[in-house]
Scaffold this motif. Sequence first.
Motif, PDB file in Angstrom:
ATOM      1  N   ARG A 199       0.871  -1.187   0.000  1.00 47.40           N
ATOM      2  CA  ARG A 199       0.000   0.000   0.000  1.00 47.40           C
ATOM      3  C   ARG A 199       0.900   1.226   0.000  1.00 47.40           C
ATOM      4  N   LEU A 218     -11.250 -15.438  11.066  1.00 45.43           N
ATOM      5  CA  LEU A 218     -12.562 -15.270  10.430  1.00 45.43           C
ATOM      6  C   LEU A 218     -13.064 -16.617   9.926  1.00 45.43           C
ATOM      7  N   ILE A 258     -20.941  -8.052  11.522  1.00 45.50           N
ATOM      8  CA  ILE A 258     -19.542  -7.831  11.946  1.00 45.50           C
ATOM      9  C   ILE A 258     -19.465  -7.860  13.474  1.00 45.50           C
ATOM     10  N   PHE A 285     -12.569  -3.764  10.270  1.00 45.22           N
ATOM     11  CA  PHE A 285     -13.602  -4.720   9.837  1.00 45.22           C
ATOM     12  C   PHE A 285     -14.929  -3.998   9.632  1.00 45.22           C
ATOM     13  N   SER A 290     -11.013  -0.273  -6.546  1.00 45.41           N
ATOM     14  CA  SER A 290     -10.360  -1.072  -5.519  1.00 45.41           C
ATOM     15  C   SER A 290      -9.767  -0.160  -4.442  1.00 45.41           C
ATOM     16  N   LEU A 309     -11.120  -1.936 -11.358  1.00 51.08           N
ATOM     17  CA  LEU A 309     -11.985  -3.122 -11.429  1.00 51.08           C
ATOM     18  C   LEU A 309     -13.185  -2.859 -12.321  1.00 51.08           C
ATOM     19  N   LEU A 314     -10.214  -9.423   2.150  1.00 53.05           N
ATOM     20  CA  LEU A 314     -10.032 -10.366   3.238  1.00 53.05           C
ATOM     21  C   LEU A 314     -11.372 -10.918   3.724  1.00 53.05           C
ATOM     22  N   LEU A 368     -16.947 -14.130   3.908  1.00 56.92           N
ATOM     23  CA  LEU A 368     -18.001 -13.647   4.799  1.00 56.92           C
ATOM     24  C   LEU A 368     -19.027 -12.837   3.999  1.00 56.92           C
ATOM     25  N   LEU A 400     -24.363 -12.091   1.436  1.00 53.08           N
ATOM     26  CA  LEU A 400     -25.180 -11.767   0.260  1.00 53.08           C
ATOM     27  C   LEU A 400     -26.135 -12.913  -0.039  1.00 53.08           C
TER      28      LEU A 400
END
Length: 467
Positions: free
Chosen positions: A79, A113, A160, A272, A343, A369, A414, A418, A423
């Motif tokens: 990053r 997770l 979450i 998160f 992204s 994307l 990541l 989940l 969804l």
Amino acid sequence: VYWGTRRPPGLPPGPIPLPMVGNIPSLLAKDTIAAFARLRDEYGDIFSLVIGNGILVVVNGYDAIKEMLVQNGDLFSERPQNLGYTKVTKGLGIISTNGVKWKEQRRFALSTLRDFGMGRVQMFDRITHECQKCLNNFTEQNGRAFDPDQVIGVSVCNVICNVVFGKGYAHDDPEFLNYLQMMHSDATKVGNTAFMHFFPILQFFVHRALMKTDDAIRRGFIATQVREHQQTFDENNLRDFVDVFLKQMDERESEEMGTFHYENLLQIVGEFFFAGTETTTTTLRWAILFLALHPEQQTVVQEEIDRVIGRDRKPTANDRKSLPLTEATILEVQRLGDVVPLSVPHAVAEETVINGYRIPTNAFVIPNLSSVLNSKELWGNPEVFRPARFLDNETKLLKVDAHIPFSLGKRNCLGESLARMELYIFITMMLQSFTFSLPDTEPPPCLQGVMGITRMPHPYNIIATKR
Ligand code: HEM
């Protein structure tokens, strides 16, 4: 600082910078995605923009993105450390860190997770439970037109909460709603100022505001939960992410440069919420909108769900493989919804030459994307909502590599498993119980997305008719 009108040598091609403002005009277009598509037509799959003290390298199309993020994943998985957000996170967390800090916590988060979320029947039950609260709210609307944004947001945030704190909150808990509102406005600030890192004065104000809310969320909401967990901690009964992290903190106390410490726990839990709430909520808002606009598609999915699960039983993970139409519909919602179009910025670990172009270490590498999810070459008619494009013979689910809403490579989302579970459960349960339609007393909703931290639909009202 580069304020000149010549492009630094060796960069991917791009427009000539204007005096003082560089290529800012290309970025300020009302629709950044459309502006990037025009620049790609002119300069090719990899183009660059020079702005003040920054360089933006935009990577377009599936092949180029895969080449960077997968084939050259070791180089392109950093990053940028000059990212505005990095200054807020002060070297903590996962989203903006590099090196050992990132690697250790990403690996830990993925495996935890998996244990507490993705593989567990118990987690499936918890998501189902949170979704049911959302459906109860739909029922209370009694056929009236309403905006589903907030109730979906609360339910998704509660998922979450279940993963990290082992519990969800009541939908009318004032303290919880207050923190949610803060997170929402935080996200809007980052989104509206996605390119603020190039403007030092903007940075000053936005960072101050961000740090203030960020701190309130970390030191208030999250710290309170962590304190309660510390008081009731039992190492033989690890209840959730916070417990597993506390155990690591205890075991690794002697490590000098360790990443398992209190401040990092607050940061990672915050991330998160930040990365997992707005994205999933926005996808579900697109889902309801597309289904209401395509009643014929809604009906065939409802028929499939009726046939495989019926109306009374809750969906299970096992049902998924028997629901190809439902799965294809979810994939198509994510493709056309295009929720994280650019992204999250990447950077190179060291100055690199790729396809003959120089990528300096301070460049922001943006995987576009959207250019893949909306590609004419890949999908034929990308602007059309057509779940059947993910089906073979209208019956068998196809695996389409270019479907990359979660990005690719070592930095990919990541929370993908989940999010996919959420969804699936939300969309299946919503269609089991309701049919969605748009009120004919209101003008048809605009399908042009609004860019915040995610690409959202304009606010709209919906009628949920009980089946
Ligand atoms: C990163 C998409 C849900 C946690 C990302 C990225 C994308 C993305 C595109 C950037 C990948 C890159 O840098 O190339 C989505 C979408 C979601 C979703 C579309 C929902 C439909 C979630 C959830 C979580 C989550 C539920 C919860 C844990 C993260 C984290 C990162 C990330 C921590 C940073 C990963 C890293 O830097 O190593 N997501 N996401 N996301 N996402 Fe998600």
